[in-house]
Scaffold this motif. Structure first.
Motif, mmCIF file in Angstrom:
data_model
loop_
_atom_site.group_PDB
_atom_site.id
_atom_site.type_symbol
_atom_site.label_atom_id
_atom_site.label_comp_id
_atom_site.label_asym_id
_atom_site.label_seq_id
_atom_site.Cartn_x
_atom_site.Cartn_y
_atom_site.Cartn_z
ATOM 1 N N ARG A 147 -80.247 -28.678 -37.190
ATOM 2 C CA ARG A 147 -80.867 -27.634 -38.017
ATOM 3 C C ARG A 147 -82.379 -27.837 -38.130
ATOM 4 O O ARG A 147 -83.144 -26.874 -38.070
ATOM 5 N N ARG A 175 -83.109 -19.565 -40.007
ATOM 6 C CA ARG A 175 -82.965 -21.006 -39.773
ATOM 7 C C ARG A 175 -83.416 -21.829 -40.973
ATOM 8 O O ARG A 175 -82.796 -22.849 -41.302
ATOM 9 N N ARG A 178 -80.655 -21.586 -43.552
ATOM 10 C CA ARG A 178 -79.527 -22.468 -43.226
ATOM 11 C C ARG A 178 -79.855 -23.919 -43.590
ATOM 12 O O ARG A 178 -79.023 -24.641 -44.143
ATOM 13 N N ARG A 181 -79.662 -24.289 -47.458
ATOM 14 C CA ARG A 181 -78.298 -24.294 -47.998
ATOM 15 C C ARG A 181 -77.534 -25.560 -47.639
ATOM 16 O O ARG A 181 -76.856 -26.148 -48.480
ATOM 17 N N LYS A 182 -77.640 -25.969 -46.392
ATOM 18 C CA LYS A 182 -76.816 -27.066 -45.888
ATOM 19 C C LYS A 182 -77.395 -28.453 -46.186
ATOM 20 O O LYS A 182 -76.641 -29.431 -46.289
#
Length: 389
Positions: A147, A175, A178, A181-182
């Motif tokens: 990521r 991106r 993401r 969040r992750k």
């Protein structure tokens, strides 16, 4: 740019592509002498320029990474996290992460299949930087690496025109979202419950905004992950292609190994140029408003500071000349890379563990590419393999 004298040995691998692509900011004056370059970088009367530094909105410093700040704001923010890069912290905390990552990478290599060296080095860089920043609550470190790489790669590709801007913004939004969040949001939640000694805990304590946290983490990512990845591959390339240098590295103690790596970095600095703008007149150095480009590659081969044969890889050079081994490869002055020693330690541990594997070999040499954003090289396509366990 300075060219190697034909009668002298030249051990550089990145010189040809660098000399073909180096591009100082338009209108800037290039400084290639080590002493003058150091004086510019250490001056309190300059501010950062180039690499979009002057386009950064500084109206709200809390939403800007400390990498882009100057003066007291920069000093205060840098001092707050300086302990994370201290020699004692590197040994007592970060070495454990480096060795744990190498256990995983060695296990993958012992399967006997050729593996991309830049992917292995990037995993090391991501794991160490994640520990320092506090990105330790992701689903996995390999997923975190993917990521972060996606965000950093997207930030370097921008086509001209309104459509190019639209695609760039959409891709970055996806991106970065993401990544938040992750990786970042779980880390923030964990630090609010139980702070630790890392950058995210500091930012939580200082009530950073979401944007501020994202910007700071991605700045650390660019500085701590991308450049270290390239240097590990470059250093490995030198050691694989020089049996005497490799033998000396493996026989050396920590100081001896570090001297070899610092000399490689002197010859092959990952980032090649640093720009500064003068905010006051400095007689004999810069005029107010003038932008200068300090050429790291030229300063590092200035015979006034290197001694004879500046293009030869000589690990004893720095000790003989009584100068810091990497010369100007980590910059200088208040913006000198805070993670310099971290990068050298992880490179040394990575190479020491890898090069002791039975039958370890370079299956394919890397292709040298040029990254115009950081004015530095990228090494892709190198494959390494060892005898299967």
């Amino acid at each position: 740019m300075t060219a190697a004298r034909t009668q002298e040995p030249d051990d550089r691998k990145s010189a040809r592509i660098a000399e073909a692509h180096l591009a100082p900011q338009a209108g800037s004056r290039v400084i290639g002498r080590f002493a003058m370059g150091r004086e510019v970088l250490r001056s309190p009367k300059v501010r950062q320029a180039g690499a979009h530094a002057e386009a950064t909105d500084l109206s709200n410093p809390d939403e800007v990474s400390f990498f882009f700040l100057d003066g007291e704001a920069h000093r205060r923010r840098r001092a707050a996290v300086a302990g994370l890069f201290a020699p004692r912290t590197i040994v007592t905390r970060h070495h454990a992460v480096m060795q744990r990552t190498m256990d995983e990478l060695v296990a993958r290599l012992r399967e006997g299949k050729p593996l991309p060296l830049d992917e292995l080095s990037f995993q090391m860089a991501v794991d160490v930087t994640a520990e320092i920043v506090g990105l330790t609550n992701s689903d996995s470190n390999r997923a975190l690496a993917r990521r972060v790489k996606a965000v950093l790669d997207s930030s370097l590709v921008r086509r001209p025109g309104w459509l190019g801007n639209l695609i760039f913004n959409a891709r970055m939004l996806l991106r970065v979202g993401r990544f938040y969040r992750k990786d970042l949001a779980p880390a923030i939640a964990a630090r609010r419950r139980q702070p630790r000694e890392d950058v995210i805990s500091f930012m939580v304590g200082e009530n950073y905004s979401r944007k501020g946290m994202i910007m700071e983490c991605l700045s650390y990512g660019g500085a701590g992950m991308m450049t270290t990845r390239e240097f590990i591959v470059m250093a490995a390339w030198h050691l694989f292609t020089s049996a005497p240098l490799r033998a000396r590295f493996l026989a050396g103690d920590e100081a001896g190994q570090s001297a070899i790596l610092e000399e490689i970095l002197r010859l092959e600095p990952v980032a090649s140029m640093l720009h500064r703008r003068a905010v006051e007149d400095q007689p004999g150095l810069m005029a107010q408003g003038e932008v200068v480009c300090v050429s790291i590659r030229e300063a590092n081969v200035d015979e006034a500071i290197t001694g004879p044969c500046p293009f030869r890889l000589d690990p004893d050079r720095a000790k003989r000349m009584k100068v810091a081994g990497p010369y100007m490869s980590f910059g200088d002055g208040p913006h000198r890379c805070p993670g310099a020693q971290v990068a050298l330690h992880e490179t040394r541990i990575f190479l020491d563990r890898m090069l002791r594997l039975p039958g370890i070999r370079l299956v394919a040499e890397p292709t040298i590419l040029w990254n115009g954003f950081i004015q530095g090289y990228e090494l892709r396509g190198a494959l390494v393999a060892c005898d299967p366990a």
